[in-house]
Every structure is written in structure tokens, then in C-alpha cells.
Design a protein around this motif. Structure first.
Motif, PDB file in Angstrom:
ATOM      1  N   LEU A 173      -1.514  -0.212  46.580  1.00  0.00           N
ATOM      2  CA  LEU A 173      -1.830  -0.343  44.933  1.00  0.00           C
ATOM      3  C   LEU A 173      -1.333   0.556  44.101  1.00  0.00           C
ATOM      4  CD1 LEU A 173      -5.713  -1.607  44.962  1.00  0.00           C
ATOM      5  CD2 LEU A 173      -3.615  -2.913  45.115  1.00  0.00           C
ATOM      6  N   VAL A 174      -1.134   1.937  44.717  1.00  0.00           N
ATOM      7  CA  VAL A 174      -0.505   2.635  43.716  1.00  0.00           C
ATOM      8  C   VAL A 174       1.067   2.291  43.549  1.00  0.00           C
ATOM      9  CG1 VAL A 174       0.298   5.338  43.364  1.00  0.00           C
ATOM     10  CG2 VAL A 174      -2.371   4.676  43.964  1.00  0.00           C
ATOM     11  N   SER A 175       1.529   2.204  44.648  1.00  0.00           N
ATOM     12  CA  SER A 175       2.940   1.722  44.642  1.00  0.00           C
ATOM     13  C   SER A 175       3.344   0.617  43.790  1.00  0.00           C
ATOM     14  CB  SER A 175       3.417   1.142  46.140  1.00  0.00           C
ATOM     15  OG  SER A 175       3.311   2.356  47.002  1.00  0.00           O
ATOM     16  N   ARG A 195       3.174   1.577  40.080  1.00  0.00           N
ATOM     17  CA  ARG A 195       4.081   2.314  39.786  1.00  0.00           C
ATOM     18  C   ARG A 195       5.405   1.400  39.408  1.00  0.00           C
ATOM     19  NH1 ARG A 195       5.741   7.329  40.461  1.00  0.00           N
ATOM     20  NH2 ARG A 195       4.115   8.510  41.690  1.00  0.00           N
ATOM     21  N   THR A 196       5.510   0.302  39.988  1.00  0.00           N
ATOM     22  CA  THR A 196       6.409  -0.806  39.758  1.00  0.00           C
ATOM     23  C   THR A 196       6.070  -1.416  38.549  1.00  0.00           C
ATOM     24  OG1 THR A 196       6.960  -1.056  42.201  1.00  0.00           O
ATOM     25  CG2 THR A 196       7.839  -2.746  40.605  1.00  0.00           C
ATOM     26  N   ALA A 197       4.856  -2.179  38.662  1.00  0.00           N
ATOM     27  CA  ALA A 197       4.257  -2.792  37.342  1.00  0.00           C
ATOM     28  C   ALA A 197       4.204  -2.148  35.994  1.00  0.00           C
ATOM     29  CB  ALA A 197       2.966  -3.238  37.696  1.00  0.00           C
ATOM     30  N   PHE A 198       4.042  -0.947  36.031  1.00  0.00           N
ATOM     31  CA  PHE A 198       3.834  -0.236  34.785  1.00  0.00           C
ATOM     32  C   PHE A 198       5.079   0.821  34.622  1.00  0.00           C
ATOM     33  CE2 PHE A 198      -0.567  -1.086  36.296  1.00  0.00           C
ATOM     34  CZ  PHE A 198      -0.744  -2.177  35.537  1.00  0.00           C
ATOM     35  N   GLY A 199       6.195   0.680  35.389  1.00  0.00           N
ATOM     36  CA  GLY A 199       7.443   1.426  35.205  1.00  0.00           C
ATOM     37  C   GLY A 199       7.062   3.117  35.199  1.00  0.00           C
ATOM     38  N   ILE A 200       6.190   3.625  36.112  1.00  0.00           N
ATOM     39  CA  ILE A 200       6.173   4.984  36.245  1.00  0.00           C
ATOM     40  C   ILE A 200       6.992   5.380  37.287  1.00  0.00           C
ATOM     41  CG2 ILE A 200       4.339   6.674  36.666  1.00  0.00           C
ATOM     42  CD1 ILE A 200       3.842   5.311  33.940  1.00  0.00           C
ATOM     43  N   VAL A 237       3.274  11.039  37.749  1.00  0.00           N
ATOM     44  CA  VAL A 237       1.787  10.336  38.221  1.00  0.00           C
ATOM     45  C   VAL A 237       0.747  10.201  36.949  1.00  0.00           C
ATOM     46  CG1 VAL A 237       1.898  11.049  40.520  1.00  0.00           C
ATOM     47  CG2 VAL A 237       0.986  12.573  38.750  1.00  0.00           C
ATOM     48  N   SER A 238       1.683  10.077  35.675  1.00  0.00           N
ATOM     49  CA  SER A 238       0.830   9.752  34.737  1.00  0.00           C
ATOM     50  C   SER A 238       1.597   9.132  33.422  1.00  0.00           C
ATOM     51  CB  SER A 238       0.116  10.980  34.019  1.00  0.00           C
ATOM     52  OG  SER A 238       1.473  12.076  33.687  1.00  0.00           O
ATOM     53  N   GLY A 239       1.090   8.681  32.142  1.00  0.00           N
ATOM     54  CA  GLY A 239       2.080   7.839  31.388  1.00  0.00           C
ATOM     55  C   GLY A 239       1.481   6.440  31.140  1.00  0.00           C
ATOM     56  N   ASN A 240       0.682   5.886  31.762  1.00  0.00           N
ATOM     57  CA  ASN A 240      -0.144   4.615  31.564  1.00  0.00           C
ATOM     58  C   ASN A 240      -1.483   4.573  32.144  1.00  0.00           C
ATOM     59  OD1 ASN A 240      -0.674   1.884  32.695  1.00  0.00           O
ATOM     60  ND2 ASN A 240       1.052   1.375  31.343  1.00  0.00           N
ATOM     61  N   PRO A 241      -2.394   4.327  31.317  1.00  0.00           N
ATOM     62  CA  PRO A 241      -3.896   4.420  31.637  1.00  0.00           C
ATOM     63  C   PRO A 241      -3.976   3.507  33.086  1.00  0.00           C
ATOM     64  CG  PRO A 241      -3.761   3.284  29.674  1.00  0.00           C
ATOM     65  CD  PRO A 241      -2.293   3.931  29.915  1.00  0.00           C
ATOM     66  N   ASP A 242      -3.557   2.388  33.052  1.00  0.00           N
ATOM     67  CA  ASP A 242      -3.752   1.420  34.256  1.00  0.00           C
ATOM     68  C   ASP A 242      -3.202   1.992  35.588  1.00  0.00           C
ATOM     69  OD1 ASP A 242      -4.747  -0.810  32.872  1.00  0.00           O
ATOM     70  OD2 ASP A 242      -2.636  -1.203  31.959  1.00  0.00           O
ATOM     71  N   PHE A 243      -1.980   2.867  35.397  1.00  0.00           N
ATOM     72  CA  PHE A 243      -1.320   3.126  36.755  1.00  0.00           C
ATOM     73  C   PHE A 243      -2.276   4.590  37.004  1.00  0.00           C
ATOM     74  CE2 PHE A 243       0.711   6.841  38.303  1.00  0.00           C
ATOM     75  CZ  PHE A 243       1.382   6.499  39.519  1.00  0.00           C
ATOM     76  N   GLU A 244      -2.546   5.319  35.984  1.00  0.00           N
ATOM     77  CA  GLU A 244      -3.457   6.475  36.223  1.00  0.00           C
ATOM     78  C   GLU A 244      -4.992   6.019  36.882  1.00  0.00           C
ATOM     79  OE1 GLU A 244      -3.841   9.013  32.857  1.00  0.00           O
ATOM     80  OE2 GLU A 244      -1.495   8.783  32.382  1.00  0.00           O
ATOM     81  N   ARG A 245      -5.361   4.955  36.591  1.00  0.00           N
ATOM     82  CA  ARG A 245      -6.889   4.697  37.442  1.00  0.00           C
ATOM     83  C   ARG A 245      -6.512   4.188  38.671  1.00  0.00           C
ATOM     84  NH1 ARG A 245      -7.375   1.359  32.826  1.00  0.00           N
ATOM     85  NH2 ARG A 245      -7.620  -0.471  34.312  1.00  0.00           N
TER      86      ARG A 245
END
Lengths: 130, 130, 130
Positions: free
Chosen positions: A22-24, A27-32, A37-45
């Protein structure tokens, strides 16, 4: 042999591996881009779900196996299944909102602490009676 | 006894410990003072190498040992060596650039998943035939 | 049986779990809302104490158990107690200031590396004499 505990160990690893996948995806979905490992709260969760599951693996797995050795294979495995259920609820809850992570967290913490308490109690009992 | 699996366990810990030493060196080299873990992409890549190796330890080690117990010591150890090789390639690749981490990641993931699949299959086989 | 090593395993998990509880408290005390893990140096130090303890669990626990199996239960447990003492000093030192984390870190690293060296040496000795 400890077949039930071994099975639950494999299933708990699968559950944990899924949080990494889900992290991978996040990473793709939110462009991180790695190594961030930060920069978007949805990714960070999504990242925190994986990290928190990782954080509990060295509590859960040794307690599970000591419980199985000292007490009972099937009972250890049953508590292990409760842990996995708690982990899945934590993952689905936290993916939606940080405030929804409490129930799953509590269930998995309760199961892990019961395994730990059982193992500790049994070890002390054996040390006294040895 | 499981001497080969025990040896590979020690070597995998050494490999992981080495990724931690690289983080300490990167901390000094790029002036990232504790408790910070970000602020320089070269440091962050070294840190992510360690963290990712840590993330895979609770997948790799239990799968390795269950594979050794249920299937074979030497075969488990051989797959464990492949995992370590993948980890070293991941470390050297990712240290240069985030884009160069794919090959090593794939090798170590493949080895760990084979160990996991072998363990799971053998456990289920034993549960059915017990 | 390995009662002393099992007891020290339970105690090391307790020590680690306590570092997690301190992170929860620091989250509330310094107003760091999940999923954030940065933003206040006091919180970040508490978080790094937990993370660093987590980072050493897959070095410490497998080395402890291999040492116990190959060498001696009570000696493994004694080194395990030293590791826990180092971890407690690391926690109390780092909670005050990043510069005060060195002593505890060195003690726990020394104990873990002795366990690892003992395990590795004993495994190699058995492989040569098998």
C-alpha cells in the motif's frame, strides 16, 4: 510441533507485507518520490500504517512463539488471529483518517499484550518450579 | 541442527548492521544532527537503505527459519544468501541514486517471498496430513 | 529449556514497549498530531529513542537466541540484561539531549555485538567440527 503458530506467523507476515505494498501504491498515486517519506497526508497515513505494523512485529512475534512453547500452540495461534484482525482494522481505519485508527490499534495491542503476559507468567512459573 | 541457517542469520544481521554504520557516517558527512533524519538527499537515501532493510527483517528471518525447520537447512541458507546479495546490491545501487534501487530490491524480495511461500506451503501440507 | 533467555526476551520487549508509550505521551504533550512524526525536537528525540530501539531488536533478539542455543542460556541472558541496561540509559539520556545518548548506545551496542560474535563463532566452530 507448532503448526498453528507457524501458520499464523506466515499470515501475519502477509498482512505486514500488504501494508508495504500500500505504501508503494501511495508513493505512485500521490507522487512522493523516494527517498522522501512525507509531503502528502494520504501518503503519510499509508506509511505510518506500515511503520506501526513494523513497530509491533518484534513485540508480537517473540511473544507469540514464547506463548506457544510455554502454554499452547492453538491458543497462541487464536490470539495471533485476533492480532491480525486488529491490524487489518487499523489499516483500513487509518487509511481513511488518523482518528479512525483507535479500534484496530486497541485490538492488536490487547492481543499482543495477552501473548506477552502469558509468556512472561509461564516463564516465571517455570523458573520458580525448576 | 540448523547450522547453515544460523550462519546466514548472523551474516544477514552483519549486512543490516553495516547499513546502520553507513547512516552514522552520512550523518557526519552531510551535517545532519540527531534527532533529524532529513534535510539532505544523500543522507536520506542512506537512511532509507537502513530503514528498508529493517522493514524486511521481520519478513525474512521468520520465513527463513520456518523454511529451514519445515523443508531444509541448506536450501533455506542458500535462499538466505540470495537475499543478502540482493540487499548488498540494493545498498550500493540506492547509495548512488534512488532509480538504481530496483534490481537489488527485486532480488531480495524474490528470495524472501520464496522462503515465505515454501514455509507456508509446508505448514499447510503438515496441517492437512497431521 | 532456555528460561533465562525467554525471561530476558520478555523484559527487552517491555523496555521497547515503554519507549513506544513515551512517544504516545510526547505526541499529546507537544501537540504532534498523527501521521506527523516531526515538528518539535522534544517529540523527535522521544520518537528516535523508540525507532533506534526498534532498529536494534532484529540484531539483539536473533543474536541472543543463537548465543543461548549454541553457548549458554544464563550467559546469553546476562548479556541480554546488559543490553536492556544500555537501552534504559540511552532512553533517559536521549530524552534529555541528543548529546547524552552516547553512553547507553555504546553499552547496548557492545552487548549486542558480543552476543552476535559469540553466536557466529560457535556456529562456525560447529560447522568445522560437524
Amino acid at each position: 510441533m507448532f503448526h498453528f503458530t507457524a501458520l499464523v506467523t506466515c499470515l501475519s507476515i502477509l498482512c505486514y507485507l500488504y501494508t508495504s505494498i500500500l505504501v508503494s501504491r501511495a508513493r505512485t498515486a500521490f507522487g512522493i518520490k523516494a527517498p522522501a517519506v512525507s509531503g502528502n497526508p494520504d501518503f503519510e497515513r499509508a506509511f505510518r500504517v506500515q511503520m506501526n505494523t513494523l513497530e509491533w512485529m518484534p513485540i508480537f512475534l517473540p511473544s507469540l512463539w514464547l506463548f506457544a512453547f510455554y502454554i499452547n500452540d492453538a491458543l497462541a495461534a487464536a490470539l495471533g488471529v485476533v492480532w491480525i484482525v486488529g491490524r487489518v482494522l487499523y489499516m483500513t481505519g487509518y487509511s481513511q483518517a488518523a482518528a479512525k485508527r483507535g479500534l484496530g490499534f486497541g485490538i492488536q495491542a490487547g492481543a499482543a499484550i495477552l501473548l506477552w503476559l502469558g509468556a512472561l507468567g509461564a516463564v516465571i512459573w517455570h523458573l520458580i518450579h525448576a
